[in-house]
Design an enzyme around this catalytic site. Structure first.
Site, PDB file in Angstrom:
ATOM      1  N   HIS A 226       0.473  -1.283   0.144  1.00 46.74           N
ATOM      2  CA  HIS A 226      -0.377   0.212  -0.304  1.00 46.74           C
ATOM      3  C   HIS A 226       1.021   1.302   0.038  1.00 46.74           C
ATOM      4  O   HIS A 226       0.593   2.651  -0.209  1.00 46.74           O
ATOM      5  CB  HIS A 226      -1.042  -0.058   1.487  1.00 46.74           C
ATOM      6  N   LYS A 228       3.175   4.607  -0.991  1.00 44.95           N
ATOM      7  CA  LYS A 228       3.386   5.512  -2.524  1.00 44.95           C
ATOM      8  C   LYS A 228       4.777   6.180  -2.046  1.00 44.95           C
ATOM      9  O   LYS A 228       4.986   6.937  -1.726  1.00 44.95           O
ATOM     10  CB  LYS A 228       1.675   6.334  -2.431  1.00 44.95           C
ATOM     11  N   ASP A 233      17.598  10.266  -6.748  1.00 42.30           N
ATOM     12  CA  ASP A 233      18.958  10.226  -5.463  1.00 42.30           C
ATOM     13  C   ASP A 233      19.803   9.807  -4.344  1.00 42.30           C
ATOM     14  O   ASP A 233      20.848   9.730  -3.929  1.00 42.30           O
ATOM     15  CB  ASP A 233      19.794  11.032  -7.012  1.00 42.30           C
ATOM     16  N   HIS A 407      -9.160  11.117   0.700  1.00 41.24           N
ATOM     17  CA  HIS A 407      -8.537  10.279   0.783  1.00 41.24           C
ATOM     18  C   HIS A 407      -6.859  10.369   1.650  1.00 41.24           C
ATOM     19  O   HIS A 407      -6.127   8.772   1.709  1.00 41.24           O
ATOM     20  CB  HIS A 407      -8.028   9.697  -0.606  1.00 41.24           C
ATOM     21  N   LYS A 409      -4.137  10.724   4.230  1.00 44.52           N
ATOM     22  CA  LYS A 409      -3.993   9.637   5.918  1.00 44.52           C
ATOM     23  C   LYS A 409      -2.989  11.017   6.391  1.00 44.52           C
ATOM     24  O   LYS A 409      -1.590  10.951   6.755  1.00 44.52           O
ATOM     25  CB  LYS A 409      -3.081   8.994   5.622  1.00 44.52           C
ATOM     26  N   ASP A 414      -0.885  18.897  18.403  1.00 46.14           N
ATOM     27  CA  ASP A 414      -1.051  19.330  19.155  1.00 46.14           C
ATOM     28  C   ASP A 414       0.276  20.931  18.329  1.00 46.14           C
ATOM     29  O   ASP A 414       0.918  22.373  18.514  1.00 46.14           O
ATOM     30  CB  ASP A 414       0.451  20.082  20.312  1.00 46.14           C
TER      31      ASP A 414
END
Length: 489
Positions: A226, A228, A233, A407, A409, A414
């Site tokens: 899952h 991404k 470099d 979508h 996450k 604080d």
């Protein structure tokens, strides 16, 4: 066949079924570590005698877990022997130097250090809101690559953005750069016969992280890559919730506004990203990559652009002995003192996460959760609502995003701790999927995250206690049933 023979066959069948049922129950009790999933599978095999066992043996067992886990531990150990000797660990030095800034958040830093050997480092960050900010930055950075490009993606589609990235990778491969790509075999199934083939034909090394085979199709869906991730470099990194697809880019009209978050960073944190990529790469195929210093160039010189801050990464997946993602979420919630702002598309908390949110709200902390008004999974959307009454009664504020599908996450604690990554707040991300998330420390970046969250609330509607207390019994039963089914997802 006489009556005596019929009853004998029936008797034998009953004994065989009873033996298989007892064996299955033992296996569920011993092999399933999640309490909710254990109860769900027990209920399934008892209520649906034969069908329940078929479902359990199809999707409930990880047939290759032990072998895969053994290989992962070996691969991680081999890499880390060199990694920890060469890559400097400045965690304690930074904690001492910036003692006042970290304060009681030091516990979260040490937790991640001890959990996964994740070093604290100073880096530069650029917050990327939606695909219309991410993709131009990704395309520009890929064009500027000089030595190598490493990518690991859950979903890659054969569309405008997918082909733009493909073309750059092909050009860079022809120019002599080393290109390595991992993808999820199921979520990216639409590129098998086009983009994957074209990349291979032009010298790009590209493999599925876990290959889906027809005979093990259902079981392999339990473990998805899952992540991404892009590494350029060894100096530039990208991480977040945005896959390679036009639907994440609102400058391309796909019919639905898609709200998501990514982060670009430069500095030593890229070393940690590279560390996890190499482990994934070495697990996925036979051409093992050993530790090479050129893959971890000295990136102490932080990019002048962006916001300065400190950070660590946390990796999760079925090969790790503990639920790293869940425990990091839990720990970050528990260090909150003033505010805790959470955005997540798939919210099915376990008991620990649920109690930490309630405890924070009951302690007077401003706890707000932002979820999609309409989920792309009807079951997950309904299951999330099962927890609303309990959270609302404790003082947690819940908002539903109306503008489109959210979508992202993310977590903001604080205004000082920011989490951006790939992990949802559900059983799949806690225990089954391979996930990664960045934990960024610093009020300057935290302020940007908080402003982004508050802006999203303007496109949302707040849920009240009265709304959920007055729901019909049928609605409540629907949510409870969805929550039970979600244990199998």
């Amino acid at each position: 066949m006489n009556i005596g023979q019929f009853f004998t066959i029936n008797h034998i069948f009953s004994l065989v079924y009873l033996f298989v049922l007892i064996f299955t129950i033992f296996r569920i009790l011993l092999d399933t570590h999640s309490t909710s999933k254990t109860l769900a599978y027990l209920l399934l095999v008892i209520v649906l005698p034969i069908l329940g066992m078929i479902i359990y043996y199809s999707v409930g067992i990880n047939y290759r877990h032990k072998r895969h886990n053994h290989r992962a531990v070996s691969v991680q150990k081999d890499l880390d022997q060199d990694y920890f000797q060469v890559i400097p660990n400045n965690t304690n030095h930074l904690l001492e130097k910036y003692k006042e800034e970290f304060g009681h958040y030091e516990g979260l830093v040490k937790f991640q250090l001890n959990m996964m050997g994740e070093f604290l480092s100073e880096n530069s960050f650029e917050l990327l809101v939606n695909g219309e900010e991410k993709f131009p930055e990704v395309l520009k950075s890929l064009e500027q690559a000089e030595h190598f490009i490493h990518m690991e993606y859950y979903a890659w589609e054969n569309d405008i953005r997918g082909n733009q990235i493909k073309e750059i990778l092909i050009n860079k491969s022809k120019a002599g750069l080393s290109i390595k790509v991992l993808y999820d075999d199921y979520a990216s199934r639409g590129i098998h016969k086009n983009i994957v083939q074209e990349l291979k034909e032009n010298g790009v090394s590209i493999y599925p992280n876990i290959k889906v085979k027809l005979r093990q199709f259902a079981n392999r869906l339990n473990h998805r890559d899952h992540r991404k991730v892009i590494i350029i470099d060894g100096k530039i990194g990208f991480l977040g919730g945005i896959n390679i697809s036009d639907r994440y880019d609102n400058s391309i009209d796909t019919g639905l506004y898609w709200r998501d978050t990514h982060v670009k960073f430069s500095g030593p944190l890229v070393h940690s990203l590279q560390r996890h990529f190499i482990v994934s790469w070495n697990m996925a195929q036979k051409n093992k990559v050993d530790f090479q210093k050129e893959l971890f160039p000295e990136s102490g010189q932080i990019n002048g652009e962006g916001t300065k801050g400190f950070a660590q990464l946390m990796a999760g997946g079925p090969v790790y002995p503990q639920s790293n993602i869940m425990m990091t979420y839990f720990k970050s919630f528990n260090v909150a003192r003033h505010s805790l702002y959470i955005t997540n598309p798939y919210f099915i908390p376990n008991e620990g996460i649920l109690n930490s949110l309630k405890q924070a709200a009951l302690s007077g902390i401003d706890v707000r959760i932002l979820l999609p008004e309409k989920s792309d999974s009807a079951i997950v959307g309904a299951a999330s609502k099962f927890y609303f009454t309990e959270l609302l009664d404790a003082g947690v504020r819940i908002f539903l995003y109306k503008k489109g599908f959210i979508h992202a996450k993310t977590v903001v604690v604080d205004q000082k701790i920011s989490i951006i990554g790939t992990a949802n707040m559900d059983i799949r991300s806690f225990d089954l999927n391979f996930e990664l998330m960045s934990v960024i420390y610093g009020s300057e970046f935290g302020l940007k995250m908080e402003k982004m969250f508050l802006k999203d609330l303007q496109e949302s509607v707040e849920i009240t206690k009265e709304q959920f207390h007055n729901l019909s019994t049928f609605k409540k039963l629907t949510f409870a049933t969805a929550r039970l089914i979600s244990s199998f997802l």
